[in-house]
Design a protein around this motif. Structure first.
Motif, PDB file in Angstrom:
ATOM      1  N   ARG A 131       3.725 -41.709  41.334  1.00  0.00           N
ATOM      2  CA  ARG A 131       2.886 -40.646  41.902  1.00  0.00           C
ATOM      3  C   ARG A 131       3.478 -40.056  43.181  1.00  0.00           C
ATOM      4  O   ARG A 131       2.756 -39.487  44.002  1.00  0.00           O
ATOM      5  CB  ARG A 131       1.468 -41.172  42.168  1.00  0.00           C
ATOM      6  N   ARG A 132       4.780 -40.155  43.314  1.00  0.00           N
ATOM      7  CA  ARG A 132       5.449 -39.593  44.489  1.00  0.00           C
ATOM      8  C   ARG A 132       6.034 -38.215  44.194  1.00  0.00           C
ATOM      9  O   ARG A 132       6.378 -37.478  45.117  1.00  0.00           O
ATOM     10  CB  ARG A 132       6.570 -40.541  44.942  1.00  0.00           C
ATOM     11  N   PHE A 133       6.172 -37.892  42.901  1.00  0.00           N
ATOM     12  CA  PHE A 133       6.753 -36.615  42.503  1.00  0.00           C
ATOM     13  C   PHE A 133       5.934 -35.981  41.385  1.00  0.00           C
ATOM     14  O   PHE A 133       5.240 -36.663  40.632  1.00  0.00           O
ATOM     15  CB  PHE A 133       8.191 -36.800  41.988  1.00  0.00           C
ATOM     16  N   GLN A 134       6.049 -34.651  41.293  1.00  0.00           N
ATOM     17  CA  GLN A 134       5.618 -33.914  40.116  1.00  0.00           C
ATOM     18  C   GLN A 134       6.893 -33.487  39.384  1.00  0.00           C
ATOM     19  O   GLN A 134       7.958 -33.386  39.992  1.00  0.00           O
ATOM     20  CB  GLN A 134       4.802 -32.680  40.506  1.00  0.00           C
ATOM     21  N   PHE A 135       6.775 -33.232  38.090  1.00  0.00           N
ATOM     22  CA  PHE A 135       7.976 -32.962  37.305  1.00  0.00           C
ATOM     23  C   PHE A 135       7.869 -31.686  36.487  1.00  0.00           C
ATOM     24  O   PHE A 135       6.799 -31.328  35.999  1.00  0.00           O
ATOM     25  CB  PHE A 135       8.252 -34.129  36.344  1.00  0.00           C
ATOM     26  N   VAL A 136       9.013 -31.025  36.346  1.00  0.00           N
ATOM     27  CA  VAL A 136       9.169 -29.966  35.354  1.00  0.00           C
ATOM     28  C   VAL A 136      10.220 -30.455  34.365  1.00  0.00           C
ATOM     29  O   VAL A 136      11.174 -31.132  34.745  1.00  0.00           O
ATOM     30  CB  VAL A 136       9.610 -28.625  35.989  1.00  0.00           C
ATOM     31  N   ASP A 137      10.014 -30.124  33.095  1.00  0.00           N
ATOM     32  CA  ASP A 137      10.902 -30.606  32.039  1.00  0.00           C
ATOM     33  C   ASP A 137      11.663 -29.432  31.439  1.00  0.00           C
ATOM     34  O   ASP A 137      11.121 -28.668  30.644  1.00  0.00           O
ATOM     35  CB  ASP A 137      10.081 -31.324  30.964  1.00  0.00           C
ATOM     36  N   ARG A 138      12.922 -29.280  31.822  1.00  0.00           N
ATOM     37  CA  ARG A 138      13.723 -28.159  31.342  1.00  0.00           C
ATOM     38  C   ARG A 138      14.252 -28.371  29.926  1.00  0.00           C
ATOM     39  O   ARG A 138      14.754 -27.431  29.309  1.00  0.00           O
ATOM     40  CB  ARG A 138      14.902 -27.918  32.293  1.00  0.00           C
ATOM     41  N   THR A 139      14.123 -29.579  29.400  1.00  0.00           N
ATOM     42  CA  THR A 139      14.634 -29.836  28.053  1.00  0.00           C
ATOM     43  C   THR A 139      13.768 -29.180  26.982  1.00  0.00           C
ATOM     44  O   THR A 139      14.187 -29.060  25.832  1.00  0.00           O
ATOM     45  CB  THR A 139      14.708 -31.347  27.773  1.00  0.00           C
ATOM     46  N   THR A 140      12.551 -28.759  27.354  1.00  0.00           N
ATOM     47  CA  THR A 140      11.653 -28.135  26.377  1.00  0.00           C
ATOM     48  C   THR A 140      11.464 -26.644  26.643  1.00  0.00           C
ATOM     49  O   THR A 140      10.520 -26.032  26.128  1.00  0.00           O
ATOM     50  CB  THR A 140      10.274 -28.831  26.401  1.00  0.00           C
ATOM     51  N   ASP A 141      12.347 -26.042  27.433  1.00  0.00           N
ATOM     52  CA  ASP A 141      12.194 -24.625  27.784  1.00  0.00           C
ATOM     53  C   ASP A 141      12.189 -23.713  26.561  1.00  0.00           C
ATOM     54  O   ASP A 141      11.467 -22.710  26.522  1.00  0.00           O
ATOM     55  CB  ASP A 141      13.310 -24.192  28.742  1.00  0.00           C
ATOM     56  N   ASP A 142      12.992 -24.022  25.549  1.00  0.00           N
ATOM     57  CA  ASP A 142      13.027 -23.183  24.346  1.00  0.00           C
ATOM     58  C   ASP A 142      11.675 -23.191  23.639  1.00  0.00           C
ATOM     59  O   ASP A 142      11.201 -22.148  23.164  1.00  0.00           O
ATOM     60  CB  ASP A 142      14.121 -23.674  23.390  1.00  0.00           C
ATOM     61  N   GLN A 143      11.045 -24.358  23.573  1.00  0.00           N
ATOM     62  CA  GLN A 143       9.733 -24.455  22.933  1.00  0.00           C
ATOM     63  C   GLN A 143       8.673 -23.723  23.755  1.00  0.00           C
ATOM     64  O   GLN A 143       7.781 -23.069  23.200  1.00  0.00           O
ATOM     65  CB  GLN A 143       9.344 -25.926  22.777  1.00  0.00           C
ATOM     66  N   VAL A 144       8.784 -23.843  25.082  1.00  0.00           N
ATOM     67  CA  VAL A 144       7.839 -23.153  25.964  1.00  0.00           C
ATOM     68  C   VAL A 144       7.982 -21.642  25.815  1.00  0.00           C
ATOM     69  O   VAL A 144       6.989 -20.904  25.735  1.00  0.00           O
ATOM     70  CB  VAL A 144       8.064 -23.574  27.431  1.00  0.00           C
ATOM     71  N   ALA A 145       9.226 -21.160  25.767  1.00  0.00           N
ATOM     72  CA  ALA A 145       9.467 -19.721  25.621  1.00  0.00           C
ATOM     73  C   ALA A 145       8.887 -19.199  24.309  1.00  0.00           C
ATOM     74  O   ALA A 145       8.318 -18.097  24.255  1.00  0.00           O
ATOM     75  CB  ALA A 145      10.965 -19.437  25.693  1.00  0.00           C
ATOM     76  N   GLU A 146       9.022 -19.990  23.249  1.00  0.00           N
ATOM     77  CA  GLU A 146       8.470 -19.587  21.957  1.00  0.00           C
ATOM     78  C   GLU A 146       6.944 -19.531  22.007  1.00  0.00           C
ATOM     79  O   GLU A 146       6.319 -18.626  21.440  1.00  0.00           O
ATOM     80  CB  GLU A 146       8.934 -20.564  20.874  1.00  0.00           C
ATOM     81  N   GLU A 147       6.335 -20.493  22.695  1.00  0.00           N
ATOM     82  CA  GLU A 147       4.873 -20.499  22.820  1.00  0.00           C
ATOM     83  C   GLU A 147       4.394 -19.277  23.604  1.00  0.00           C
ATOM     84  O   GLU A 147       3.396 -18.636  23.236  1.00  0.00           O
ATOM     85  CB  GLU A 147       4.418 -21.785  23.507  1.00  0.00           C
ATOM     86  N   PHE A 148       5.108 -18.922  24.677  1.00  0.00           N
ATOM     87  CA  PHE A 148       4.756 -17.720  25.434  1.00  0.00           C
ATOM     88  C   PHE A 148       4.896 -16.469  24.568  1.00  0.00           C
ATOM     89  O   PHE A 148       4.079 -15.544  24.651  1.00  0.00           O
ATOM     90  CB  PHE A 148       5.638 -17.590  26.678  1.00  0.00           C
ATOM     91  N   ARG A 149       5.938 -16.428  23.742  1.00  0.00           N
ATOM     92  CA  ARG A 149       6.139 -15.270  22.873  1.00  0.00           C
ATOM     93  C   ARG A 149       4.966 -15.105  21.916  1.00  0.00           C
ATOM     94  O   ARG A 149       4.466 -13.989  21.701  1.00  0.00           O
ATOM     95  CB  ARG A 149       7.439 -15.426  22.080  1.00  0.00           C
TER      96      ARG A 149
END
Length: 204
Positions: free
Chosen positions: A108-126
């Motif tokens: 609980r010392r950090f928050q995270f972003v996961d760049r390995t799923t950016d392609d899936q995220v971009a598709e969901e936004f589309r």
């Protein structure tokens, strides 16, 4: 031709008994073991090595003064890069990355972003923004995600030597924490492992 039924019965019983004994000699016992206490079986990269590396890196990162100061009263956003495999082995470095990220998240010392799923995220936004399938009032707006403040990168390398019956493999895992605002490396750590295997002479 007269067949001795009793002889056939005895033969059948002996055959079944022999098969049973043979099966018993080659049976395999399977059970669960503690992955944190795995003993080395070869000089290859193994599960026990992964846990040693992850534990060392996390303990060092969370106790270094720079990180303690940066995480006091706030939880910075961190991105974990994929471990670069510089060994001659096919190693599941994604598993090592996942282990380190999961344990840091549990701290609980950090928050995270996961760049390995950016392609899936971009598709969901589309789909939400362009397909017409989603109510515009309920679609997630684009351009409001958090950006990482720090980037965690790592390398795994090895040096292997063979001398007669002895194989000596040296592993080095290096990890760096980079401040994306300043570009400075604010933390670095390395863990070294050496595994030695000696083949026994035949008959000894």
């Amino acid at each position: 031709m007269k067949v001795d039924v009793r002889s056939l019965s005895r033969f059948a019983c002996l055959t079944v008994l022999g098969l049973g004994l043979g099966t018993g000699c080659t049976s395999t016992k399977v059970g669960y073991a503690d992955p944190l206490k795995a003993e080395p079986l070869t000089t290859q990269w193994e599960a026990g090595d992964l846990h040693q590396i992850a534990e060392t890196m996390i303990d060092s990162l969370l106790t270094t003064p720079t990180v303690v100061d940066a995480t006091t009263g706030r939880t910075p956003v961190l991105s974990v890069g994929k471990v670069k495999n510089k060994t001659m082995q096919h190693i599941d470095t994604e598993s090592l990355t996942d282990t380190i990220r999961t344990r840091l998240l549990r701290s609980r010392r950090f928050q995270f972003v996961d760049r390995t799923t950016d392609d899936q995220v971009a598709e969901e936004f589309r789909v939400q923004q362009e397909s017409g399938l989603v109510d515009p009032q309920k679609a997630v707006p684009v351009g409001q995600q958090y950006g990482a403040e720090y980037l965690l990168t790592a390398n795994l390398s090895e040096i292997a030597n063979t001398d007669g019956r002895t194989q000596d493999v040296f592993y080095k895992f290096t990890m760096n924490l980079r401040n994306l605002r300043t570009g400075l490396i604010e933390w670095a750590e390395e863990k070294e492992l050496r595994k030695v295997s000696t083949r026994r002479r035949f008959g000894f």
